[in-house]
Design an enzyme around this catalytic site. Structure first.
Site, PDB file in Angstrom:
ATOM      1  N   GLY A   1       0.830  -1.188   0.000  1.00 41.31           N
ATOM      2  CA  GLY A   1       0.000   0.000   0.000  1.00 41.31           C
ATOM      3  C   GLY A   1       0.861   1.234   0.000  1.00 41.31           C
ATOM      4  O   GLY A   1       2.082   1.161   0.236  1.00 41.31           O
TER       5      GLY A   1
ATOM      6  N   GLN B   1       3.241   9.937   1.634  1.00 38.85           N
ATOM      7  CA  GLN B   1       4.550   9.270   1.498  1.00 38.85           C
ATOM      8  C   GLN B   1       5.314   9.732   0.265  1.00 38.85           C
ATOM      9  O   GLN B   1       6.524   9.532   0.173  1.00 38.85           O
ATOM     10  CB  GLN B   1       4.385   7.740   1.444  1.00 38.85           C
ATOM     11  CG  GLN B   1       3.962   7.130   2.770  1.00 38.85           C
ATOM     12  CD  GLN B   1       3.895   5.627   2.671  1.00 38.85           C
ATOM     13  OE1 GLN B   1       2.913   5.064   2.226  1.00 38.85           O
ATOM     14  NE2 GLN B   1       4.967   4.965   3.067  1.00 38.85           N
TER      15      GLN B   1
ATOM     16  N   CYS C   1       6.970  -0.800   6.138  1.00 42.94           N
ATOM     17  CA  CYS C   1       6.519   0.446   5.527  1.00 42.94           C
ATOM     18  C   CYS C   1       7.585   0.914   4.540  1.00 42.94           C
ATOM     19  O   CYS C   1       8.776   0.864   4.847  1.00 42.94           O
ATOM     20  CB  CYS C   1       6.310   1.501   6.614  1.00 42.94           C
ATOM     21  SG  CYS C   1       5.730   3.087   5.979  1.00 42.94           S
ATOM     22  N   LEU C   2       7.145   1.376   3.377  1.00 41.37           N
ATOM     23  CA  LEU C   2       8.107   1.826   2.366  1.00 41.37           C
ATOM     24  C   LEU C   2       8.865   3.072   2.819  1.00 41.37           C
ATOM     25  O   LEU C   2       9.919   3.382   2.282  1.00 41.37           O
ATOM     26  CB  LEU C   2       7.394   2.091   1.032  1.00 41.37           C
ATOM     27  CG  LEU C   2       6.781   0.852   0.368  1.00 41.37           C
ATOM     28  CD1 LEU C   2       6.030   1.234  -0.901  1.00 41.37           C
ATOM     29  CD2 LEU C   2       7.840  -0.199   0.064  1.00 41.37           C
TER      30      LEU C   2
ATOM     31  N   HIS D   1      -3.009   0.701   8.562  1.00 41.43           N
ATOM     32  CA  HIS D   1      -1.641   1.209   8.425  1.00 41.43           C
ATOM     33  C   HIS D   1      -1.608   2.390   7.447  1.00 41.43           C
ATOM     34  O   HIS D   1      -1.029   3.450   7.754  1.00 41.43           O
ATOM     35  CB  HIS D   1      -0.715   0.084   7.948  1.00 41.43           C
ATOM     36  CG  HIS D   1       0.680   0.526   7.636  1.00 41.43           C
ATOM     37  ND1 HIS D   1       1.782   0.098   8.343  1.00 41.43           N
ATOM     38  CD2 HIS D   1       1.166   1.371   6.681  1.00 41.43           C
ATOM     39  CE1 HIS D   1       2.875   0.674   7.858  1.00 41.43           C
ATOM     40  NE2 HIS D   1       2.533   1.441   6.834  1.00 41.43           N
ATOM     41  N   GLU D   2      -2.238   2.212   6.281  1.00 43.49           N
ATOM     42  CA  GLU D   2      -2.192   3.272   5.268  1.00 43.49           C
ATOM     43  C   GLU D   2      -2.924   4.521   5.741  1.00 43.49           C
ATOM     44  O   GLU D   2      -2.440   5.641   5.543  1.00 43.49           O
ATOM     45  CB  GLU D   2      -2.774   2.774   3.939  1.00 43.49           C
ATOM     46  CG  GLU D   2      -1.987   1.662   3.267  1.00 43.49           C
ATOM     47  CD  GLU D   2      -0.491   1.924   3.189  1.00 43.49           C
ATOM     48  OE1 GLU D   2      -0.078   3.092   3.054  1.00 43.49           O
ATOM     49  OE2 GLU D   2       0.284   0.960   3.279  1.00 43.49           O
TER      50      GLU D   2
ATOM     51  N   HIS E   1      -1.156   6.968   7.965  1.00 45.41           N
ATOM     52  CA  HIS E   1      -0.267   7.936   7.308  1.00 45.41           C
ATOM     53  C   HIS E   1      -0.969   9.278   7.097  1.00 45.41           C
ATOM     54  O   HIS E   1      -0.323  10.333   7.094  1.00 45.41           O
ATOM     55  CB  HIS E   1       0.186   7.405   5.941  1.00 45.41           C
ATOM     56  CG  HIS E   1       1.322   6.419   6.008  1.00 45.41           C
ATOM     57  ND1 HIS E   1       2.586   6.758   6.438  1.00 45.41           N
ATOM     58  CD2 HIS E   1       1.393   5.106   5.676  1.00 45.41           C
ATOM     59  CE1 HIS E   1       3.389   5.697   6.355  1.00 45.41           C
ATOM     60  NE2 HIS E   1       2.679   4.680   5.919  1.00 45.41           N
TER      61      HIS E   1
HETATM   62 NI    NI Z   1       3.519   2.803   5.528  1.00 46.47          NI
END
Ligand code: NI
Length: 173
Positions: free
Chosen positions: A47, A52, A100-101, A142-143, A146
């Site tokens: 995701g 981000q 997480c990216l 999680h997304e 953000h």
């Molecule tokens: Ni993340």
């Protein structure tokens, strides 16, 4: 195809609240969503949230087919979710590993509600809602975190369950 740079933990933008989207079906929104999918695919993510890549709008995408980062994961339908709302359906919580990216190479255990209902809008401004559990529920939470400036390490209860993938899972890498 436009792969955008992903902001890393420590960048102040990742700790800010993003703004509601008010214009749907706009070319800029379509282009942003395309860039987000390109960026997520390039980085083999499950995701991605707009902040981000430095776009402070309440938009997340996710999709899990067979993902090398999560070899045993359940699948999650390819989704564009705008101005999301999340509601826990009961008191049950589940602890699970997250990555997480914006925090490459690391994983941590986070406890989250197991069963949720989430709702929001697609790119055309059509409202939808889903009741989900398990990995799908975790990815969405999680997304959406953000969008409120929350990164998963901020939710880790036992910091010993946070570390480098190579050290935590030496057999997988
Ligand atoms: Ni993340």
């Amino acid at each position: 195809m436009a792969v955008r740079e992903i902001l890393k933990m420590g960048n102040p933008l990742l700790y800010q609240r993003s703004e509601e989207i008010t214009e749907f079906d706009a070319p800029e929104l379509r282009a942003l969503i395309k860039d987000m999918f390109d960026t997520m695919a390039e980085n083999e993510g499950a995701g991605l949230a707009a902040p981000q890549i430095g776009v402070m709008q309440r938009l997340v995408i996710f999709s899990v087919e067979s993902n090398p980062r999560y070899p045993d994961a359940e699948t999650v339908p390819r989704t564009i979710l705008i101005n999301p709302e999340i509601e826990a359906l009961d008191d049950e919580r589940e602890a699970g590993w997250e990555g997480c990216l914006s925090i490459p190479g690391m994983r941590g255990v986070v406890s989250r509600p197991s069963h949720i209902r989430y709702s929001g809008y697609n790119e055309h401004g059509e409202k939808f809602s889903r009741e989900v559990s398990g990995f799908h529920a975790r990815v969405v939470q999680h997304e959406c975190d953000h969008l409120d400036g929350v990164l998963y390490p901020m939710r880790i209860q036992d910091i010993r369950q946070f570390g480098y993938e190579t050290a935590l899972f030496p057999d997988e890498v």
